[in-house]
Design an enzyme around this catalytic site. Structure first.
Site, PDB file in Angstrom:
ATOM      1  CB  CYS A   6      -0.997   0.246   1.501  1.00  0.00           C
ATOM      2  SG  CYS A   6      -2.057   1.410   1.545  1.00  0.00           S
TER       3      CYS A   6
ATOM      4  CB  CYS B 197      -1.764   4.461   4.923  1.00  0.00           C
ATOM      5  SG  CYS B 197      -3.121   3.619   4.038  1.00  0.00           S
ATOM      6  CB  SER B 198      -0.449  -0.100   6.803  1.00  0.00           C
ATOM      7  OG  SER B 198      -0.967   0.649   7.483  1.00  0.00           O
ATOM      8  CB  CYS B 199      -4.365  -0.270   2.448  1.00  0.00           C
ATOM      9  SG  CYS B 199      -5.574   1.070   2.719  1.00  0.00           S
TER      10      CYS B 199
HETATM   11 CO   LIG Z   1      -2.932   2.131   3.161  1.00  0.00          CO
END
Ligand SMILES: [Co+2]
Length: 201
Positions: A103, A106-108
């Site tokens: 991602c 961010c950190s999906c």
């Molecule tokens: Co994300």
């Protein structure tokens, strides 16, 4: 601290990440406690679900076809659904194509299948380099791919969460679905590793 209007328009995951950094920076949260929770989700809750999906896909070609057609409903067939798993897309590794997930924003991550994202997944260096120089970065992370293998990098978002269906290793013809699931690691389902063949006995 206060969030200005610009900040509050950021996606929830990004705001959460910012909040986590601030809490850690100001030592309001013990990183060890946070890591314990993350490990619990990573090891006990998350990747086990994804591993069962992978094993089912390996033994049941019709299930695999449905899973590749629609990852969300394929995962839901085994009972895995919920927040951060509303739109799962499954990408299949083959001898000529290797898929990796990131991602960049961010950190999906597909929570119902893999739990919470590991630290490396959230690392800005990983997020930048897997896009720019995936072959070199994967090699540094322990996965050396031949030049004949095409690398596809999938950018997850709050809309779509990608999940890698790794290749079934050779020498596993006689394993049960449960034994197969036990071979599948989180890193393989995020695309930074292969599933290793079981140790010879
Ligand atoms: Co994300």
């Amino acid at each position: 601290m206060t969030f200005d209007t610009e900040t509050t328009r950021l996606p929830l995951a990004l705001r959460t990440e910012a909040l986590e950094s601030i809490l850690l920076e100001r030592q309001l949260v013990d990183p060890k406690v946070m890591d314990t929770y993350i490990r619990m989700y990573e090891q006990d809750i998350g990747p086990l679900n994804g591993a069962k999906v992978v094993a089912r896909a390996w033994v049941d070609p019709e299930y695999k076809a449905r899973l590749l057609e629609n990852g969300t409903s394929g995962a839901a067939e085994l009972g895995y659904k919920g927040p951060q798993g509303e739109h799962i897309v499954v990408v299949e590794n083959t001898p000529s194509v290797h898929n990796a997930v990131v991602c960049t924003l961010c950190s999906c991550y597909p929570w119902p299948l893999l739990g919470l994202p590991p630290t490396w997944y959230k690392d800005p260096a990983y997020r930048a380099r897997i896009v720019r120089e995936p072959r070199a970065l994967l090699a540094e992370m322990g996965l050396t791919l031949g030049d004949d293998v095409e690398i596809r990098v999938w950018d997850s978002s709050s809309e779509v969460r990608y999940f890698v269906l790794p290749e079934r290793p050779a020498g596993t013809e006689n394993l049960s679905e449960e034994e197969l699931a036990a071979l599948v690691t989180r890193d393989a389902m995020a695309g930074i590793a292969r599933v290793a063949a079981p140790a010879a006995v």
